[in-house]
Design a protein around this motif. Structure first.
Motif, short mmCIF file in Angstrom:
data_model
loop_
_atom_site.label_atom_id
_atom_site.label_comp_id
_atom_site.label_asym_id
_atom_site.label_seq_id
_atom_site.Cartn_x
_atom_site.Cartn_y
_atom_site.Cartn_z
N GLN A 11 34.37 38.72 132.91
CA GLN A 11 33.99 40.02 132.14
C GLN A 11 32.88 40.61 132.56
O GLN A 11 32.72 41.81 132.97
N GLU A 12 31.73 39.87 132.83
CA GLU A 12 30.48 40.31 133.57
C GLU A 12 30.78 41.09 135.02
O GLU A 12 30.28 42.33 135.16
N GLU A 14 33.57 42.28 136.08
CA GLU A 14 34.33 43.56 135.73
C GLU A 14 33.73 44.36 135.40
O GLU A 14 33.65 45.71 135.88
N ILE A 15 32.79 44.17 134.57
CA ILE A 15 31.76 45.39 133.85
C ILE A 15 30.99 45.98 134.75
O ILE A 15 31.06 47.13 135.01
N GLU A 16 30.60 44.91 135.88
CA GLU A 16 29.84 45.60 136.95
C GLU A 16 30.57 46.63 137.84
O GLU A 16 30.09 47.51 138.47
N LYS A 19 31.19 49.92 136.13
CA LYS A 19 29.73 50.45 136.50
C LYS A 19 29.77 51.14 137.65
O LYS A 19 29.07 52.32 137.79
N VAL A 82 26.88 53.87 131.45
CA VAL A 82 28.06 52.94 130.56
C VAL A 82 27.41 52.42 129.16
O VAL A 82 26.41 51.62 129.36
N ASP A 84 29.61 51.24 126.40
CA ASP A 84 30.48 50.16 125.89
C ASP A 84 31.67 50.00 126.86
O ASP A 84 32.10 50.91 127.34
N VAL A 85 32.12 48.71 126.86
CA VAL A 85 33.41 48.35 127.76
C VAL A 85 34.16 47.62 126.61
O VAL A 85 33.64 46.65 126.28
N ALA A 93 40.78 48.80 130.57
CA ALA A 93 39.47 48.84 129.76
C ALA A 93 39.14 50.17 129.15
O ALA A 93 39.47 51.13 130.03
N VAL A 95 36.28 52.60 128.41
CA VAL A 95 34.92 52.61 128.81
C VAL A 95 34.25 53.90 128.16
O VAL A 95 34.66 55.12 128.17
#
Length: 139
Positions: A11-12, A14-16, A19, A82, A84-85, A93, A95
């Motif tokens: 998850q971290e 993918e969030i990066e 972003k 960003v 919230d995801v 997702a 975003v």
């Protein structure tokens, strides 16, 4: 309904990656690069602009962007963050971002924005699929 959960490390990561897409969106707008901006969208994407104009498909988004982006940043700029995801699935997702329009000297101007981007990961790349820009009115 069964939901698929992704582990914290994935998850971290993918969030990066998400972003980075938003950073490229900011870069393309700040530098008035319509082709870079349009490349962030899936071919069948839909986008509603901050003024309510609905655009369907990358070709229509490109036509609009080529009309408005060149010259749009001559007196101002914009930043995106960003906020919230929400992973709907591991490859989809929602975003939520914060947009702030600024003078060239970095002072806030006008109302902030609160865009929502639905993104999908295809062939290892996150793409914008359904987007809605919304102006935040002063209270």
């Amino acid at each position: 309904m069964e939901t698929t959960v992704i582990d914290q490390q994935t998850q971290e990561t993918e969030i990066e990656a998400i972003k980075q897409v938003i950073a490229r969106l900011e870069h393309s707008q700040r530098n008035e690069l319509p082709e870079e901006f349009v490349a962030l969208f899936r071919a069948d994407a839909i986008w509603t602009t901050g003024h309510g104009k609905r655009l369907t498909g990358r070709d229509e988004i490109a036509f609009f962007t080529h009309q408005v982006l060149p010259g749009a940043m001559k007196d101002s700029t914009v930043t995106y963050e960003v906020a919230d995801v929400l992973f709907i699935r591991p490859d989809v997702a929602a975003v939520k971002a914060r947009a702030q329009y600024l003078t060239l000297e970095g002072e806030p101007i006008g109302n902030a924005g609160t865009p929502l981007y639905v993104m999908a990961k295809e062939d290892g790349q996150w793409l914008l699929v359904a987007c809605q820009n919304t102006e935040v009115l002063a209270q």
